[in-house]
Write a protein that holds these residues in place. Structure first.
Motif, PDB file in Angstrom:
ATOM      1  N   SER A 270      12.792 -20.814  17.205  1.00  0.00           N
ATOM      2  CA  SER A 270      12.381 -19.547  18.793  1.00  0.00           C
ATOM      3  C   SER A 270      13.191 -20.245  19.790  1.00  0.00           C
ATOM      4  O   SER A 270      13.522 -18.872  20.644  1.00  0.00           O
ATOM      5  CB  SER A 270      10.844 -20.605  19.355  1.00  0.00           C
ATOM      6  N   VAL A 271      14.646 -20.808  19.360  1.00  0.00           N
ATOM      7  CA  VAL A 271      15.595 -20.913  20.237  1.00  0.00           C
ATOM      8  C   VAL A 271      16.754 -20.605  19.371  1.00  0.00           C
ATOM      9  O   VAL A 271      17.618 -20.727  20.440  1.00  0.00           O
ATOM     10  CB  VAL A 271      15.972 -22.302  21.450  1.00  0.00           C
ATOM     11  N   GLY A 272      16.730 -19.908  18.270  1.00  0.00           N
ATOM     12  CA  GLY A 272      18.167 -19.836  17.794  1.00  0.00           C
ATOM     13  C   GLY A 272      18.767 -20.853  16.680  1.00  0.00           C
ATOM     14  O   GLY A 272      19.576 -20.806  16.071  1.00  0.00           O
ATOM     15  N   GLY A 273      17.454 -22.374  16.413  1.00  0.00           N
ATOM     16  CA  GLY A 273      17.942 -22.946  16.047  1.00  0.00           C
ATOM     17  C   GLY A 273      18.415 -24.112  16.354  1.00  0.00           C
ATOM     18  O   GLY A 273      18.905 -25.335  15.400  1.00  0.00           O
ATOM     19  N   ALA A 274      19.063 -24.077  17.351  1.00  0.00           N
ATOM     20  CA  ALA A 274      19.868 -25.475  17.935  1.00  0.00           C
ATOM     21  C   ALA A 274      19.530 -25.017  19.498  1.00  0.00           C
ATOM     22  O   ALA A 274      18.837 -23.599  19.893  1.00  0.00           O
ATOM     23  CB  ALA A 274      21.212 -25.260  17.919  1.00  0.00           C
ATOM     24  N   LEU A 275      19.002 -25.816  20.517  1.00  0.00           N
ATOM     25  CA  LEU A 275      19.365 -25.776  21.419  1.00  0.00           C
ATOM     26  C   LEU A 275      20.761 -26.107  22.262  1.00  0.00           C
ATOM     27  O   LEU A 275      21.750 -26.249  21.877  1.00  0.00           O
ATOM     28  CB  LEU A 275      19.231 -27.582  22.291  1.00  0.00           C
ATOM     29  N   PRO A 276      20.846 -25.406  23.149  1.00  0.00           N
ATOM     30  CA  PRO A 276      22.693 -24.587  23.942  1.00  0.00           C
ATOM     31  C   PRO A 276      22.796 -25.623  24.514  1.00  0.00           C
ATOM     32  O   PRO A 276      22.535 -26.786  25.552  1.00  0.00           O
ATOM     33  CB  PRO A 276      22.107 -23.687  25.240  1.00  0.00           C
ATOM     34  N   ALA A 277      24.081 -25.381  24.404  1.00  0.00           N
ATOM     35  CA  ALA A 277      24.622 -26.664  25.260  1.00  0.00           C
ATOM     36  C   ALA A 277      25.033 -26.557  26.317  1.00  0.00           C
ATOM     37  O   ALA A 277      24.074 -25.615  27.457  1.00  0.00           O
ATOM     38  CB  ALA A 277      25.870 -27.178  24.610  1.00  0.00           C
ATOM     39  N   ASP A 278      25.699 -27.999  27.350  1.00  0.00           N
ATOM     40  CA  ASP A 278      25.319 -27.592  28.716  1.00  0.00           C
ATOM     41  C   ASP A 278      25.779 -26.318  29.113  1.00  0.00           C
ATOM     42  O   ASP A 278      25.476 -26.087  30.339  1.00  0.00           O
ATOM     43  CB  ASP A 278      26.417 -29.010  29.056  1.00  0.00           C
ATOM     44  N   ASP A 279      27.297 -26.103  28.920  1.00  0.00           N
ATOM     45  CA  ASP A 279      27.824 -24.535  29.334  1.00  0.00           C
ATOM     46  C   ASP A 279      27.093 -23.784  29.148  1.00  0.00           C
ATOM     47  O   ASP A 279      27.896 -21.827  29.390  1.00  0.00           O
ATOM     48  CB  ASP A 279      28.873 -24.481  28.330  1.00  0.00           C
ATOM     49  N   PHE A 280      26.194 -23.682  28.321  1.00  0.00           N
ATOM     50  CA  PHE A 280      25.379 -22.582  28.519  1.00  0.00           C
ATOM     51  C   PHE A 280      24.729 -22.586  30.050  1.00  0.00           C
ATOM     52  O   PHE A 280      24.064 -20.963  30.109  1.00  0.00           O
ATOM     53  CB  PHE A 280      23.887 -22.265  27.605  1.00  0.00           C
ATOM     54  N   TYR A 281      24.617 -22.757  30.735  1.00  0.00           N
ATOM     55  CA  TYR A 281      24.269 -23.402  32.420  1.00  0.00           C
ATOM     56  C   TYR A 281      25.003 -22.796  33.483  1.00  0.00           C
ATOM     57  O   TYR A 281      26.359 -23.746  33.110  1.00  0.00           O
ATOM     58  CB  TYR A 281      23.344 -24.752  32.193  1.00  0.00           C
TER      59      TYR A 281
END
Length: 383
Positions: free
Chosen positions: A366-377
């Motif tokens: 549902s989120v693309g297989g992995a949680l985004p890293a901090d640089d996503f924010y």
């Protein structure tokens, strides 16, 4: 809003024009001194009147120079942008665009400090494809799809704000349906397959032991679900705002029986996370080259969202004007339930990170297989 960037230039221009007027006066006086004696006598007799005339002329020249300088500054201000690059913005037909309409109106009036092009789509995949291809710079998309895009583009996008919180509501004309538990053994019609609505509803059903007992049937657009309810009021639907309000307004037999935001908060695993519906993302390639422009967009977005919540009449008229809802009175009823926000910075990260974590634990894809890293924010601030 446009910034006054030309005050100094205006003052310099005014001074230059006045100095030029003074030089012209000195040249005229020199020529006058060299005339014949008889003319000098006549001039001497008329001196007081001439001085008065010259003083008036000088005052008028000064005033004209000042006016010209101010008009020049205003003209420059009208065309002064923080960045001459055209900002291409895409959003979904619904609450995300309802939070933008005040900014869209200012863009039409050329009252923004940047040039923008706004497009509205009926389905999220239309927008994500344009982001991936580089045809859109900023996009307002379902929260989980922002994470999917981040993973798909290997960190090519960042989120700059949360634009809407929970907007999903259960609607039916069936008097026997009063709560979530009443959905057991029933079919529920909704939109948003593969995005926030599907995963949020699936999570809530799972947390209440209803995953195997409720059938979710998806339609491509909310208007299709609303049309189905119009034909059969006993059908059960989960609709986002403003379409839930529109459907109930058009058919008095329909009622709201479920607020998905409330149900989300009841789920133990959700912790302190918010039911985040939509976020605003930017292509990182664009952000690196135009950070000031992106920051200014976020600032204008905050003002537009605030006005959407405080000035319902104006915003409702614009919602109707841009074709999101046909009639302004219905738009005015829907706006307070649309949870339009513009959350940035650490608060944005905490709310979105918590929401994505809940989805990831329930269904990683549902989120693309992995949680985004901090640089996503991305934390962007206007100067």
């Amino acid at each position: 809003m446009k910034k006054n960037r030309n005050i100094l230039f205006a003052a310099m221009l005014s001074a230059a024009v006045i100095m030029a007027a003074g030089c012209g006066q000195q040249a005229a006086e020199s020529a006058e001194a060299g005339t014949a004696g008889t003319e000098a006598a006549g001039t001497s007799a008329a001196a007081p009147e001439a001085q008065t005339t010259e003083a008036a002329a000088n005052t008028e020249t000064s005033e004209n120079a000042e006016t010209a300088a101010n008009e020049s500054a205003e003209a420059d201000e009208e065309t002064a942008y923080i960045d001459d690059t055209l900002l291409r913005v895409a959003s979904l037909k619904g609450p995300t665009t309802m939070g933008l309409v005040n900014m869209m109106a200012e863009n039409e009036a050329e009252a923004l400090p940047f040039k923008a092009e706004f497009t509205m789509a009926a389905a999220a995949d239309e927008i994500t494809a344009k982001v991936a291809s580089g045809d859109v710079d900023i996009a307002l998309v379902p929260a989980n799809l922002a994470s999917v895009l981040y993973n798909r583009t290997e960190g090519g996008v960042s989120v700059v704000d949360i634009n809407t919180l929970g907007v999903l509501y259960g609607v039916t004309g069936d008097e026997s349906i009063k709560s979530l538990s009443d959905l057991k053994g029933r079919t529920v019609y909704m939109t948003g397959q593969g995005s926030t609505p599907e995963y949020a509803v699936s999570y809530i059903l799972a947390q209440n032991g209803l995953s195997d007992d409720v059938t979710l049937e998806f339609k491509s657009e909310a208007t299709e679900v609303a049309a189905l309810l119009s034909e059969d009021p006993s059908a059960i639907a989960i609709l986002p705002q403003p379409f839930a309000t529109v459907a109930m307004k058009q058919n008095e037999a329909l009622k709201e029986f479920l607020n998905l935001t409330d149900e989300w908060k009841k789920c133990a695993d959700s912790g302190n996370s918010e039911l985040v519906t939509g976020v605003t993302i930017v292509r990182n390639a664009f952000l690196r080259e135009h950070e000031a422009l992106v920051a200014e967009f976020v600032l204008e977005h905050q003002e537009s969202a605030l006005k959407a919540n405080e000035d319902l009449d104006t915003t409702a008229e614009l919602v109707a004007k841009y074709g999101i809802i046909e009639k302004a009175p219905i738009a005015k009823l829907a706006l307070p339930k649309c949870n339009i926000v513009c959350i940035t910075g650490a608060e944005m990260k905490d709310a979105l990170q918590g929401y994505l974590s809940v989805l990831f634990n329930a269904e990683p894809k549902s989120v693309g297989g992995a949680l985004p890293a901090d640089d996503f924010y991305a934390f962007v601030e206007a100067d």
